[in-house]
Enzyme design. Structure first.
Site, PDB file in Angstrom:
ATOM      1  NE  ARG A 195      -7.471  -8.716  -1.105  1.00  0.00           N
ATOM      2  CZ  ARG A 195      -7.010  -7.864  -2.008  1.00  0.00           C
ATOM      3  NH1 ARG A 195      -6.153  -6.897  -1.627  1.00  0.00           N
ATOM      4  NH2 ARG A 195      -7.371  -7.942  -3.277  1.00  0.00           N
TER       5      ARG A 195
ATOM      6  CE  LYS B  19      -4.129  -1.809  -0.106  1.00  0.00           C
ATOM      7  NZ  LYS B  19      -5.081  -1.802   1.007  1.00  0.00           N
TER       8      LYS B  19
END
Length: 282
Positions: free
Chosen positions: A257, A223
């Site tokens: 995840r 991210k």
């Protein structure tokens, strides 16, 4: 304390962290767009992730990176369903990353186990698809605004309190509709309309969400916030991603995840060995 996650075909044990491997069948995902768009390519990647230790596969046909355009229904179905028909034969839990009720229903009809929804069933018809299904798992994620504009105006105020309140709000109708608590997992939505500081505040105070008695899924992999603090481009964020996943698990997340399954599994094996040793010496 929430040791199981009920899904369509599997009752997943959450006493040990579960690794959800990402299989993007999109041309434009922020990290690996275009790499696994064909069924054979996607299946080869899925099988590799399982070999590396993934417990769950998460198939997505629409990029939700900041500023990404929405994908129409027909295109998403064309991307996801051919892969899904093959993936369910692997006899492992299969999650479908979608917010469209038509994709949810088609995926569940084929045999998908989990609906992973960034909109937390707020799109018209999505709640009905999941609530009427006998036992599929569902992951409800917090998102501020939409993928098209969430990066333009971040959420304001106390992120932890806001996310906790939101997740409670979207969960109560499911419980009222008779959906078992064991089917529901929460994702606090790293990068979805939050500042870098808010993302790390959610990690630092993740335990505040655990008190509400739903398992947490943490989706830190590659991210932008990790890029901001490390200075690394997306293709070089494996180490920060694994570090964030490990910190999330150490603070109580039960599912992570990730793109980098092999490295995450290796790191978690060290974490697990420490906790196993603690259990033996208590």
């Amino acid at each position: 304390m929430f040791q199981q996650w009920q899904t369509s075909r599997f009752l997943l044990q959450l006493d040990k962290p579960q690794v959800m491997g990402i299989v993007n069948v999109t041309p434009d995902s922020f990290s690996d767009g275009g790499k696994h768009t064909g069924v054979s390519q996607a299946m080869a990647h899925a099988e590799l992730l399982l070999k590396q230790g993934a417990h769950i596969l998460d198939i997505g046909g629409e990029s939700t990176r900041p500023g990404s355009p929405a994908v129409n229904l027909e295109d998403e179905l064309d991307r996801v369903l051919p892969m899904l028909r093959e993936a369910v034969k692997l006899n492992v839990p299969i999650s479908v990353d979608t917010y469209k009720p038509e994709v949810m229903q088609a995926a569940l009809d084929i045999g998908a186990d989990i609906i992973n929804d960034i909109w937390a069933l707020r799109q018209p018809g999505a709640f009905e698809v999941v609530s009427k299904h006998r036992n599929c798992g569902v992951c409800l994620m917090h998102m501020h605004k939409t993928p098209q504009d969430m990066h333009l105006n971040h959420m304001q105020g106390n992120a932890v309190a806001h996310v906790a309140g939101f997740l409670q709000q979207v969960t109560l109708p499911l419980l009222d509709a008779g959906v078992e608590r064991s089917r529901i997992v929460w994702d606090y939505g790293i990068g979805f309309g939050k500042s870098v500081a808010q993302n790390f505040a959610l990690l630092a105070h993740q335990q505040a969400l655990l008190g509400l008695d739903f398992p947490l899924l943490a989706g830190w992999s590659r991210k932008g916030s990790l890029g901001q603090v490390s200075g690394l481009p997306v293709e070089e964020r494996m180490v920060p991603s694994v570090a964030a996943a490990l910190l999330a698990v150490d603070r109580g997340a039960r599912i992570v995840r990730v793109h980098d399954v092999k490295d995450t599994v290796a790191a978690l094996s060290v974490w697990q060995a420490m906790h196993d040793e603690d259990a033996m010496t208590v």
